[in-house]
Design an enzyme around this catalytic site. Structure first.
Site, short mmCIF file in Angstrom:
data_model
loop_
_atom_site.label_atom_id
_atom_site.label_comp_id
_atom_site.label_asym_id
_atom_site.label_seq_id
_atom_site.Cartn_x
_atom_site.Cartn_y
_atom_site.Cartn_z
N ASP A 11 0.78 -1.25 0.00
CA ASP A 11 0.00 0.00 0.00
C ASP A 11 0.82 1.30 0.00
O ASP A 11 0.50 2.23 0.76
CB ASP A 11 -0.96 0.01 1.20
CG ASP A 11 -1.94 -1.15 1.18
OD1 ASP A 11 -1.79 -2.04 0.33
OD2 ASP A 11 -2.83 -1.18 2.03
N ASP A 53 -4.80 -0.74 -1.73
CA ASP A 53 -6.21 -0.57 -1.40
C ASP A 53 -6.90 -0.08 -2.67
O ASP A 53 -6.37 0.82 -3.34
CB ASP A 53 -6.35 0.51 -0.32
CG ASP A 53 -6.45 -0.06 1.08
OD1 ASP A 53 -6.22 -1.26 1.26
OD2 ASP A 53 -6.77 0.73 2.00
N HIS A 55 -10.65 0.71 -3.20
CA HIS A 55 -12.01 0.68 -2.65
C HIS A 55 -13.05 1.27 -3.60
O HIS A 55 -12.75 2.23 -4.32
CB HIS A 55 -12.06 1.49 -1.35
CG HIS A 55 -11.19 0.94 -0.25
ND1 HIS A 55 -11.29 -0.35 0.20
CD2 HIS A 55 -10.22 1.53 0.50
CE1 HIS A 55 -10.41 -0.54 1.18
NE2 HIS A 55 -9.74 0.57 1.37
N HIS A 72 -10.65 6.87 1.31
CA HIS A 72 -9.27 6.86 0.81
C HIS A 72 -9.13 5.77 -0.24
O HIS A 72 -9.90 4.81 -0.28
CB HIS A 72 -8.28 6.60 1.96
CG HIS A 72 -8.49 5.26 2.61
ND1 HIS A 72 -9.43 5.06 3.59
CD2 HIS A 72 -7.91 4.05 2.39
CE1 HIS A 72 -9.42 3.79 3.96
NE2 HIS A 72 -8.52 3.15 3.24
N LYS A 97 -7.11 -4.92 -3.23
CA LYS A 97 -7.89 -5.47 -2.10
C LYS A 97 -8.89 -4.45 -1.60
O LYS A 97 -8.80 -3.26 -1.92
CB LYS A 97 -6.94 -5.90 -0.98
CG LYS A 97 -6.07 -4.77 -0.45
CD LYS A 97 -4.97 -5.31 0.44
CE LYS A 97 -4.04 -4.23 0.94
NZ LYS A 97 -4.64 -3.22 1.81
N CYS A 141 -2.20 -2.57 7.61
CA CYS A 141 -2.08 -3.49 6.48
C CYS A 141 -0.77 -4.28 6.48
O CYS A 141 -0.75 -5.44 6.06
CB CYS A 141 -2.28 -2.73 5.17
SG CYS A 141 -4.00 -2.17 5.02
C1 VGL Z 1 -4.63 0.96 5.96
C2 VGL Z 1 -6.02 1.94 7.48
C3 VGL Z 1 -7.07 1.82 6.63
C4 VGL Z 1 -3.26 0.50 5.61
C5 VGL Z 1 -5.68 0.82 5.10
O1 VGL Z 1 -2.92 0.42 4.42
O2 VGL Z 1 -2.50 0.19 6.55
N1 VGL Z 1 -4.82 1.52 7.15
N2 VGL Z 1 -6.90 1.25 5.46
#
Ligand code: VGL
Length: 196
Positions: A11, A53, A55, A72, A97, A141
């Site tokens: 990420d 991520d 979403h 986000h 994901k 994550c």
């Molecule tokens: C994450 C909080 C919410 C991460 C992703 O990538 O660690 N943290 N979504």
């Protein structure tokens, strides 16, 4: 024979870096060392994977729809793109994901590549036994990905100089690292990352 290794970058996306929608403090400060890891793995012909991520606009992961986080990494937005300073190799395989409304998608092992293949299956196909994990964020994550990797029977190295945490509570990252170590994850820094 030396065990086959892979690098997993978790990420490293604009929204998790300064000025992003869910900025991890100094999240971009790990990018130059991650680039060095990428180079080292590529030079040794070890595969490099990246999770992201990805979403939908509407997801239970976001505060607005009952979740914990501001919106986000919405698919196909600038915030969801990898940070432009990250030197991803051309043959990078990306695992997306959190793509369904009910899926948080903390762990890279919940992700799929553009053919719908999950990370664990690909690692198995490529005979990877050891995985080296860095990225964002230590306490979410990265932690979820490391713990899943251990559960899958992989030897897991956490790149201690290639991670940053959200730290909603000041000790969150420290506690996350302690938990990972308790479960068998080994800590490693770049100088110790030597392939013989
Ligand atoms: C994450 C909080 C919410 C991460 C992703 O990538 O660690 N943290 N979504």
């Amino acid at each position: 024979m030396c065990a086959r290794k892979a690098l997993l970058l978790v990420d490293v996306q604009n929204d998790f870096c300064p000025n992003g929608a869910l900025a991890v403090p100094e999240g971009d400060s790990i990018i130059s060392i991650l680039n060095q890891y990428i180079q080292k793995f590529s030079q040794n012909s070890f595969p490099v994977f990246a999770s992201r991520d990805w979403h939908p606009v509407t997801t239970h992961h976001f505060k607005e729809f009952g979740g914990s986080w501001p919106a986000h990494c919405v698919e196909n937005t600038r915030g969801a793109a990898f940070h432009p300073s990250l030197d991803l190799p051309e043959n990078i395989i990306v695992f997306s994901k959190g793509m369904r409304e009910g899926q948080d998608g903390y762990s890279a092992f919940e992700g799929v590549d553009d053919q719908g293949i999950c990370l664990f299956d690909l690692l198995k196909q490529q005979d990877v036994e050891e995985i080296f994990i860095g990225g964002l964020a230590t306490d979410y994550c990265v932690k979820a990905s490391c713990l899943d990797a251990v559960k899958q029977g992989l030897k897991v190295y956490l790149l201690i100089d290639g991670i940053k945490g959200v730290n909603i509570h000041p000790d969150d990252s420290k506690e996350a690292i302690d938990e990972m170590v308790d479960r068998g994850v080994e800590l490693l820094c770049f100088e110790e990352c030597v392939f013989s």
